[in-house]
Motif scaffolding. Structure first.
Motif, mmCIF file in Angstrom:
data_model
loop_
_atom_site.group_PDB
_atom_site.id
_atom_site.type_symbol
_atom_site.label_atom_id
_atom_site.label_comp_id
_atom_site.label_asym_id
_atom_site.label_seq_id
_atom_site.Cartn_x
_atom_site.Cartn_y
_atom_site.Cartn_z
ATOM 1 N N VAL A 109 -0.226 7.907 2.098
ATOM 2 C CA VAL A 109 -0.317 9.236 1.754
ATOM 3 C C VAL A 109 -0.423 9.878 3.158
ATOM 4 O O VAL A 109 -1.276 9.596 4.131
ATOM 5 N N ARG A 110 0.537 10.917 3.345
ATOM 6 C CA ARG A 110 0.537 11.642 4.690
ATOM 7 C C ARG A 110 -0.638 12.406 4.789
ATOM 8 O O ARG A 110 -1.344 13.154 4.072
ATOM 9 N N GLY A 111 -1.153 12.271 6.009
ATOM 10 C CA GLY A 111 -2.247 12.968 6.585
ATOM 11 C C GLY A 111 -3.716 12.215 6.123
ATOM 12 O O GLY A 111 -4.823 12.693 6.428
ATOM 13 N N GLU A 112 -3.415 11.308 5.401
ATOM 14 C CA GLU A 112 -4.745 10.508 4.813
ATOM 15 C C GLU A 112 -4.808 9.047 5.287
ATOM 16 O O GLU A 112 -5.873 8.355 5.471
ATOM 17 N N THR A 113 -3.604 8.242 4.938
ATOM 18 C CA THR A 113 -3.727 6.892 5.262
ATOM 19 C C THR A 113 -3.483 6.540 6.689
ATOM 20 O O THR A 113 -2.720 7.244 7.390
ATOM 21 N N TYR A 114 -4.425 5.534 6.810
ATOM 22 C CA TYR A 114 -4.281 4.868 8.348
ATOM 23 C C TYR A 114 -3.312 3.939 8.026
ATOM 24 O O TYR A 114 -3.414 3.023 7.235
ATOM 25 N N THR A 120 0.861 -1.151 0.067
ATOM 26 C CA THR A 120 0.139 -0.042 0.175
ATOM 27 C C THR A 120 0.948 1.119 0.057
ATOM 28 O O THR A 120 1.885 1.365 0.589
#
Length: 92
Positions: free
Chosen positions: A43-48, A40
């Protein structure tokens, strides 16, 4: 130990390939080497991130609460090696 570090290196190589080969910071290397699924693209600030730690280190009062919860769970042992670090002088 060799298997653990070998897996971490494999995960890092996968992540670097997915990110276009850009250099990684030490923090990124530590986090990305513990990803559950390195394919996977984070994406910084988006991905858990789903992580699989190989060791857990706890500190002071929060560690005491975690240990009490673990004891009450009835499990015979932890899933990964666990350490507790206390930086206060405790007199009993």
């Amino acid at each position: 130990i060799d298997a653990t570090y070998g897996t971490m290196l494999d995960k890092l190589q996968t992540v670097k390939k997915n990110l276009g080969g850009k250099p990684l910071t030490l923090s990124e290397k530590i986090v990305y080497s513990h990803l559950d699924d390195p394919s996977t693209i984070p994406v910084r600030g988006e991905t858990y991130l789903k992580l699989r730690p190989d060791r857990v280190a706890m500190q002071d009062a929060t560690a005491q609460m975690a240990v009490l919860q673990f004891i009450s769970s009835g499990l015979p042992r932890t899933a990964v090696p666990t350490t507790i670090h206390c930086d206060h002088l405790i007199a009993a």
